[in-house]
Enzyme design. Structure first.
Site, PDB file in Angstrom:
ATOM      1  N   SER A  78       0.731  -1.169   0.146  1.00 36.78           N
ATOM      2  CA  SER A  78       0.046  -0.129   0.048  1.00 36.78           C
ATOM      3  C   SER A  78       0.794   1.351   0.171  1.00 36.78           C
ATOM      4  CB  SER A  78      -0.812   0.145   1.207  1.00 36.78           C
ATOM      5  OG  SER A  78      -1.489   1.130   1.341  1.00 36.78           O
TER       6      SER A  78
ATOM      7  N   LYS B 155      -3.106   2.836  -2.306  1.00 36.13           N
ATOM      8  CA  LYS B 155      -2.612   3.609  -1.394  1.00 36.13           C
ATOM      9  C   LYS B 155      -3.720   3.977  -0.294  1.00 36.13           C
ATOM     10  CE  LYS B 155      -3.500   8.353  -3.393  1.00 36.13           C
ATOM     11  NZ  LYS B 155      -2.693   9.562  -3.856  1.00 36.13           N
TER      12      LYS B 155
ATOM     13  N   ASN C 278      10.392   7.611   5.061  1.00 37.78           N
ATOM     14  CA  ASN C 278       9.328   8.382   4.561  1.00 37.78           C
ATOM     15  C   ASN C 278       8.440   8.831   5.355  1.00 37.78           C
ATOM     16  OD1 ASN C 278       6.375   7.475   3.934  1.00 37.78           O
ATOM     17  ND2 ASN C 278       7.708   5.832   3.905  1.00 37.78           N
TER      18      ASN C 278
ATOM     19  N   ILE D 262       4.949  10.730   4.152  1.00 39.40           N
ATOM     20  CA  ILE D 262       3.944  11.319   3.393  1.00 39.40           C
ATOM     21  C   ILE D 262       2.838  12.003   4.069  1.00 39.40           C
ATOM     22  CG2 ILE D 262       2.630  10.983   1.057  1.00 39.40           C
ATOM     23  CD1 ILE D 262       5.984  10.322   0.914  1.00 39.40           C
TER      24      ILE D 262
ATOM     25  N   LEU E 294      -0.397  10.141   4.248  1.00 38.04           N
ATOM     26  CA  LEU E 294      -1.249   9.817   3.981  1.00 38.04           C
ATOM     27  C   LEU E 294      -1.981  10.832   2.942  1.00 38.04           C
ATOM     28  CD1 LEU E 294      -2.990   8.006   7.027  1.00 38.04           C
ATOM     29  CD2 LEU E 294      -1.996   6.919   5.077  1.00 38.04           C
TER      30      LEU E 294
ATOM     31  N   CYS F  80      -1.600   3.984  12.347  1.00 34.71           N
ATOM     32  CA  CYS F  80      -1.807   5.192  12.574  1.00 34.71           C
ATOM     33  C   CYS F  80      -2.137   5.539  14.243  1.00 34.71           C
ATOM     34  CB  CYS F  80      -3.003   5.640  11.737  1.00 34.71           C
ATOM     35  SG  CYS F  80      -4.210   4.613  11.063  1.00 34.71           S
TER      36      CYS F  80
ATOM     37  N   ILE G  18       5.117  -6.567   7.327  1.00 36.16           N
ATOM     38  CA  ILE G  18       5.118  -5.429   8.235  1.00 36.16           C
ATOM     39  C   ILE G  18       4.843  -4.326   7.657  1.00 36.16           C
ATOM     40  CG2 ILE G  18       6.559  -6.788   9.952  1.00 36.16           C
ATOM     41  CD1 ILE G  18       9.064  -5.266   8.942  1.00 36.16           C
TER      42      ILE G  18
ATOM     43  N   THR H 135       6.029   0.061   7.743  1.00 36.84           N
ATOM     44  CA  THR H 135       7.484   0.513   8.141  1.00 36.84           C
ATOM     45  C   THR H 135       7.728   0.603   9.591  1.00 36.84           C
ATOM     46  OG1 THR H 135       6.407   2.831   8.159  1.00 36.84           O
ATOM     47  CG2 THR H 135       7.239   2.081   5.896  1.00 36.84           C
TER      48      THR H 135
END
Lengths: 587, 321
Positions: free
Chosen positions: B23, B52, B76, B78, B80, B140, B203, B205
């Protein structure tokens, strides 16, 4: 009779007349059914019978004529029967008195312009493979006459974009030395745009809107061969110029970029498990190695059989130029700065002739050069700071193909950083390279990057400006007045001011100018204030850290003003750019 | 007919190859069609496509810098960035239909309730029944629990999975993507199974920070980020191995595992499979080489033909020696 009816009647008679005109152009089988001249009809016209093919050629000729007359070029044709005797002058026939439907078959046409500054006094063109043999012969004769000054170009007109794409392949370059290509839908659209009245008389029955010819090319993963990789700059080895060639057609336009691996190690090898202590030492554990590919703009592109002296003299009729196409380039340079602790750029400097590296491209949005003319820009300025100038050189190369007047402003920290020794030994000694066909080398010389590149591309030295914080003594090929002590934004500002003064004195109208800028953010931001003051439209080439280059990872974003509800949003430099309107960026 | 040796099944979802996108690394699929060979190197090589991350409301994303390369890795943050579930369903999802791949939608939310809402919205508005699976990103922060990561608290994981599963039902797969930022991966894994997950993926990150010593500050705009790439592969393989070895449902493949983390070659993919993964996700390596899926598929094909095996027979092989 009411006014409405009479206008309808007029229209009917106009259509009837033009349809009969077309019927004359497309006789025999096709004519009774002709209502629209679509791709299929044209396809049929050339595949069916001689008469239809001739009609197609007549139509091509008539459309081309509109374009060339607009560019103020005279047209002649070569009479094959006379040409057999090899008396070139005798074989030329003025075509101004020839009607479109009397255009002879299997001939090469010649367009002439005597008022041309740079040469290229003749354009030879032929339709499809008909006449191409003659075209080649004529081209050879002209070459003999002009002492190899290459004062001619050859244009081959083909029926469809697909055929044209095929002709443009690098592998076909040998068949068409210095050949340009045109496809029918494009000249049709162009001639309509230039002289609608005459166009309508030719083919009013084209009821379908003419589809734009969209150059399509997917993103390729390709292994390229390094030709050389040399340091630029007198003192430090902080800048390098890497030249490589691709084996296939690589259809890249200015503003687009590539991502390149920084070493010839295959990605698999770079990440495979070390099996011995020696491997371990040379592997990433001790010394960092790069993992991702790195994005670079193209500094210069070279086209098979378009050697530098020829390009320098090249000057095309402006309107025709916007629909001409070349063979795709197959040799490229990137110019890069080596960051002191940069893993990727330091690795890149280790590449040598014969090494093979993987690249991905072309990436980024295409810039449609022809649209610039349609948008009415009369002059293009490019302003580059440091390595930011590199992709602008490629842009100037392309602009020259399209016969745009260009002025270039180069900003550099030190003049010495631009100097390098251009040597030939690289290519004379072809260890590690199999086939050097279609590769170029430059004369050995003391060269100045950017400045010499621009001159090689045919830019007048008087249109090249250089600024540096320290102006040392150097021999210059550009006028002394074009040197400036300070930053490039300062020089550009001064230039525009003096130009404005001069213009006001002479009471001239202001030209519509487009400026492209690339360099440090501060410089591009400062430029937006200057261009705004002088009413110049500005575009910028953005640069950001990237991971994927194709728009999925969302790493390379910059803030732009076009979000929903007037808010700003993050746009991707790789796919929404790298060229943006300067006014669009949140600086 | 000879059975395709690459074919695997995640519960009742059959995949023509065990390869999936990870993803966030392949957009919403249509970006990939800009690649000239996308059909052979991507569509033909993939078993399923994972989108994504999608959120209920549009997300602007984190400030720059968003990525920094580390040794054989990529850090990274980003944030989301996405246009929200509404636009996703209207514009982005329908475009994936033409590629005839099972589509798995990755979802993120701030609270268990929002996860439930998002899942319900997706299922209720997927008129074309395009969605084959929903992958819950439990990495998250849980805003209703003071911002602790859902995935680090087995209780929170169970709650979220339960809430999503309740709305998704049995026809669409529920996949739980676990975070490696825990001491014992089997705890959130068991919690997800208790919550009713059909599949586990691992997993996500690893958390990390990289500091620019010249500037004296962190590289990333968001300070910390998630580490991916070859650097994290051993961690991922370990976690798959643990779950397969210690959790009955994983071992008997009633809850299959999707192995993700640092896969760059077909050998890497096999490592995950032998550790216990039924399918594998490839992400970061894809940035380096857009041909990676085709290459890995080719490598696996060759290996299977040479050893006369199927992927199915190799799942968890490293546990039986």
């Amino acid at each position: 009779m009411s006014q409405k009816e009479s206008s309808a009647q007029r229209e009917r008679s106009f259509y009837a007349k033009t349809r009969s005109n077309v019927a004359k152009l497309v006789p025999d089988k096709l004519s009774p059914s002709v209502r629209t001249l679509n791709e299929d009809d044209i396809e049929k016209a050339i595949s069916d019978e001689d008469a239809n093919r001739k009609a197609y050629h007549s139509l091509c000729y008539s459309l081309l004529r509109i374009i060339l007359l607009h560019d103020k070029w005279r047209i002649a044709y070569v009479d094959p029967s006379q040409f057999e005797d090899n008396v070139f002058g005798m074989a030329l026939r003025d075509i101004s008195s020839v009607k479109p439907d009397e255009v002879p078959e299997n001939i090469a046409f010649i367009a002439q312009n005597d008022n041309n500054r740079n040469g290229n006094k003749m354009i030879l063109f032929c339709f499809d493979d008909q006449g191409s043999d003659l075209l080649r012969k004529v081209s050879y004769e002209v070459k003999k006459l002009d002492d190899g000054k290459f004062d001619n170009i050859c244009v081959m007109v083909v029926p469809s974009p697909e055929i044209m794409q095929d002709k443009r392949r690098v592998s076909k370059a040998d068949e068409w030395r210095r050949g340009f290509f045109l496809c029918f839908p494009e000249i049709r659209k162009k001639s309509e745009h230039l002289n609608e009245k005459e166009y309508l008389q030719l083919c009013v029955c084209t009821s379908n809107p003419i589809a734009d010819f969209e150059e399509r090319s997917g993103i390729l993963t390709e292994t390229v061969e390094v030709l050389d990789n040399i340091a630029v700059g007198q003192e430090s080895r902080s800048h390098y110029k890497l030249r490589f060639r691709t084996s296939h057609s690589f259809n890249i336009t200015p503003g687009q970029f590539i991502m390149t691996a920084t070493s010839s190690h295959r990605h698999e090898e770079a990440v495979s498990r070390p099996t011995s202590l020696d491997n371990l030492k040379s592997s990433f554990i001790i010394k960092p190695t790069s993992y991702l590919k790195r994005p670079f703009g193209i500094h210069r592109a070279f086209y098979p059989h378009f050697d530098l002296p020829y390009l320098k003299r090249l000057s095309l009729p402006p309107e025709l130029a916007t629909v001409l196409h070349t063979v795709f380039p197959n040799q490229f340079e990137i110019f890069y700065k080596v960051l002191e602790n940069g893993v990727g750029t330091n690795e890149l400097t280790k590449l040598k002739r014969g090494d093979k590296v993987q690249i991905i491209g072309p990436l980024g949005k295409r810039l449609h050069m022809r649209e610039l003319r349609e948008q009415g820009f009369e002059e293009i300025h490019v302003i580059g700071g440091g390595v930011g100038m590199a992709p602008l050189i490629f842009m100037v190369q392309a602009l020259r193909y399209y016969s745009y007047p260009v002025k270039a402003f180069i900003g550099t920290e030190k003049i010495g950083m631009l100097k390098y020794k251009c040597s030939r030994d690289g290519l004379d000694n072809c260890d590690g390279l199999d086939n050097l066909d279609n590769t170029f080398s430059e004369e050995p010389r003391d060269a100045t990057i950017y400045v010499d590149d621009l001159i090689d591309a045919g830019v007048d030295p008087a249109d090249i400006y250089v600024s540096s914080t320290v102006l040392e003594n150097h021999d210059w090929t550009i006028p002394k007045d074009n040197l400036y002590e300070g930053v490039v934004t300062g020089q550009y500002n001064v230039y525009l001011q003096s130009r404005q003064r001069e213009r006001r004195q002479k009471k001239q109208r202001q030209k519509k100018i487009l400026a492209f800028a690339c360099g440090p953010t501060g410089m591009m931001k400062a430029l937006t204030l200057i261009t705004a003051e002088f009413g110049i439209k500005q575009k910028v080439l953005m640069e950001k850290r990237m991971a994927c280059g194709i728009g999925v990872c969302l790493s390379c974003v910059c803030e732009t003003k076009n979000g929903e509800g007037g808010e700003s949003k993050y746009s991707r430099v790789c796919t929404d750019g790298p060229i943006f309107d300067a006014a669009e960026i949140v600086w | 007919m000879v059975k395709n040796p690459l074919e695997v099944a995640l519960r009742n979802l059959r995949l023509k190859t065990p390869l999936m996108t990870a993803s966030g690394t392949a957009g919403h699929l249509d970006e990939l069609t800009a690649l000239k060979d996308y059909r052979t190197v991507i569509i033909d090589a993939l078993g399923a496509f994972v989108t994504k991350g999608v959120t209920l409301k549009p997300k602007r994303g984190n400030p720059e810098l968003r990525v920094v390369e580390t040794r054989t890795g990529l850090l990274n943050s980003i944030g989301l960035q996405n246009s929200g579930v509404e636009i996703f369903l209207k514009q982005e999802l329908p475009r994936t239909l033409q590629y005839e791949l099972p589509i798995i939608v990755n979802i993120s939310a701030d609270t268990a309730q929002e996860f439930e809402e998002l899942a319900a919205y997706l299922i209720d508005n997927d008129a074309g029944r395009i969605i084959s699976g929903i992958e819950i990103n439990v990495s998250c922060p849980n805003l209703s629990e003071g911002g602790a990561i859902f995935g680090t608290n087995p209780y929170a994981v169970e709650n979220v999975v339960k809430a999503v599963k309740r709305r998704v039902g049995d026809e669409v797969l529920v996949i739980t993507k676990l975070t490696p930022n825990v001491t014992d991966i089997t705890q959130p894994a068991r919690a997800a199974i208790a919550g009713g997950t059909d599949v586990l993926s691992m997993i996500n990150t690893l958390r990390g920070i990289a500091i620019d010593v010249d500037a004296g500050k962190p590289f990333l705009g968001n300070v910390y980020g998630g580490l991916s790439g070859p650097a994290i592969k051993p961690v991922g393989v370990y976690m798959v191995y643990e779950c397969f070895g210690k959790i009955t449902e994983c071992k008997n493949k009633t809850v299959p595992i999707i192995g993700i983390g640092g896969i760059s070659t077909w050998r890497d993919a096999l490592e995950y499979i032998m550790a216990g993964a039924t399918a594998v996700g490839i992400g970061t390596a894809w940035f380096v080489d857009p041909g990676i899926f085709g290459e890995v598929k080719k490598g696996l094909d060759k290996y299977l033909a040479k050893n006369e095996k199927t992927i199915d027979e190799l799942v968890g092989k490293a546990h039986y020696c």
